[in-house]
Design an enzyme around this catalytic site. Structure first.
Site, PDB file in Angstrom:
ATOM      1  N   ARG A  79      27.710  49.995  50.761  1.00 51.16           N
ATOM      2  CA  ARG A  79      28.082  49.037  51.812  1.00 51.16           C
ATOM      3  C   ARG A  79      26.932  48.045  51.975  1.00 51.16           C
ATOM      4  O   ARG A  79      25.776  48.472  52.103  1.00 51.16           O
ATOM      5  CB  ARG A  79      28.324  49.827  53.101  1.00 51.16           C
ATOM      6  CG  ARG A  79      29.001  49.069  54.190  1.00 51.16           C
ATOM      7  CD  ARG A  79      29.459  49.995  55.302  1.00 51.16           C
ATOM      8  NE  ARG A  79      28.332  50.632  56.001  1.00 51.16           N
ATOM      9  CZ  ARG A  79      28.479  51.447  57.034  1.00 51.16           C
ATOM     10  NH1 ARG A  79      29.690  51.755  57.476  1.00 51.16           N
ATOM     11  NH2 ARG A  79      27.435  51.982  57.619  1.00 51.16           N
ATOM     12  N   GLY A 111      24.138  45.843  53.399  1.00 53.66           N
ATOM     13  CA  GLY A 111      23.349  45.902  54.639  1.00 53.66           C
ATOM     14  C   GLY A 111      22.886  47.297  55.017  1.00 53.66           C
ATOM     15  O   GLY A 111      22.273  47.481  56.066  1.00 53.66           O
ATOM     16  N   TYR A 131      23.464  42.425  62.741  1.00 55.97           N
ATOM     17  CA  TYR A 131      23.503  43.367  63.866  1.00 55.97           C
ATOM     18  C   TYR A 131      22.082  43.704  64.314  1.00 55.97           C
ATOM     19  O   TYR A 131      21.713  43.518  65.479  1.00 55.97           O
ATOM     20  CB  TYR A 131      24.270  44.636  63.469  1.00 55.97           C
ATOM     21  CG  TYR A 131      24.035  45.787  64.413  1.00 55.97           C
ATOM     22  CD1 TYR A 131      24.325  45.656  65.768  1.00 55.97           C
ATOM     23  CD2 TYR A 131      23.488  46.998  63.963  1.00 55.97           C
ATOM     24  CE1 TYR A 131      24.072  46.704  66.653  1.00 55.97           C
ATOM     25  CE2 TYR A 131      23.245  48.040  64.838  1.00 55.97           C
ATOM     26  CZ  TYR A 131      23.537  47.886  66.181  1.00 55.97           C
ATOM     27  OH  TYR A 131      23.283  48.915  67.039  1.00 55.97           O
TER      28      TYR A 131
END
Ligand code: UDP
Length: 323
Positions: A276, A278, A141
């Protein structure tokens, strides 16, 4: 001014469109409605349904609108999803964005405001984070947004495209009319408020062994209306620039939950889950540059009123936009 807003049916795009119109601008919204909602479209805006991946959608839409500037919100923006489906992020955020830039050049539109992100920095070397930090993203992202910032530099050199990269920290809160409703909700504040509303049993805390004061991740939450204000100020720029946009204060996941308990009066049970993939431990902005150059200052810097505005919206729209 006439502003062409991509992603104007999404969370940030809908509220920025509303603010633009409230301040006397004319808005055309371009959105494919995959992530956005028809009910999030400001009825005062012109709406064109289309997909940035289809040049036959975006080229005629932009040529017909002939806007003074483009604000580009349409993108995929989930860190976790980008770690399992990077292709989606490069196709939509980079490929779709290039189609938009090419359509702008063809239509002679030379002003661009880009929704970039603090995720372009990766794990920062220092806090608070200013714009001089190296950009070393740790998820696709953030990488897709960084690639697009780099593409913009070349479109400026070659085509004279004046652009402002606004590197958002964590957008939060709501206006009276529009709020945050993702089809799959992964963001902290809406998930906490779903528990407060009794729609979810527990808040999952993703990791509590980070090197932060209480072990949970620290983020900088910025009111969506302050974010909208920064976009309007960026319209006045005549040369390209990048700005970090946050309130300048970090709050841990547990602190966010505590404030939400106070605001909602609900118990909000939690369960600790693994981290999580990342997620950087701490992201806090220095917004000094945008304050000194554009005069931007957050009008809603405190987290409690930000969460209050989100809570008011979620109580009034317990099922979001209902689609
Ligand atoms: N987070 C969490 N539980 C949730 C959602 C998020 O613990 O249900 C954490 C997440 O790991 C991150 C922070 O809350 O540290 C903010 O996450 P969010 O997805 O809201 O925004 P991001 O910082 O990823 O853009």
């Amino acid at each position: 001014m006439h502003i062409f807003v991509t992603g104007g049916a999404g969370y940030i795009g809908s509220i920025c469109s509303e603010s633009l119109i409230d301040h006397g601008h004319t808005v055309t919204i371009f959105d494919n409605l995959t992530e956005g909602h028809r009910a999030a479209l400001d009825p005062r805006a012109k709406f064109v349904q289309g997909d940035l991946n289809l040049r036959d959608d975006i080229f005629p839409a932009l040529a017909a609108a002939k806007p003074d500037a483009v604000m580009h919100f349409a993108a995929n923006a989930l860190v976790g999803e980008s770690m399992t489906n990077p292709s989606k992020y490069y196709r939509n955020n980079v490929g779709g964005g290039i189609n938009l830039l090419d359509a702008m050049i063809e239509a002679g539109v030379k002003k661009f405001i880009f929704s970039s992100t603090c995720a372009t920095y990766g794990v920062p070397e220092k806090i608070p984070m200013d714009e001089r930090l190296p950009q070393k993203p740790i998820n696709p992202y953030g990488h897709s947004k960084l690639i697009f910032e780099q593409i913009l530099q070349w479109y400026d050199k070659i085509h004279g495209l004046v652009h402002t990269n606004l590197r958002y920290f964590n957008a939060a809160g709501a206006s009276v009319r529009f709020g945050e409703d993702h089809r799959i909700e992964t963001h902290l504040i809406p998930n906490v408020l779903k528990v407060a509303l009794g729609q979810k049993e527990k808040v999952e805390i993703y990791g509590d062994k980070y090197a932060t004061p209480d072990g949970t991740c620290v983020r900088d939450y910025i009111h969506i209306l302050d974010l909208a204000e920064a976009h309007m100020l960026a319209l006045g720029r005549t040369t390209s620039a990048s700005y970090n946009l946050g309130s300048g204060e970090g709050f841990s996941v547990r602190q966010v939950i505590d404030i939400a308990r106070k605001v909602s009066g609900a118990a909000i049970p939690v369960i600790v889950q693994p981290p999580r993939v990342g997620d950087p431990p701490r992201l806090v902005a220095s917004s000094h540059k945008i304050t000194s150059e554009l005069g931007w200052r957050p009008k809603h810097p405190r987290l409690q009123p930000i969460i209050e505005s989100a809570w008011a919206w979620h109580k009034a729209h317990p099922h979001g936009y209902g689609d």
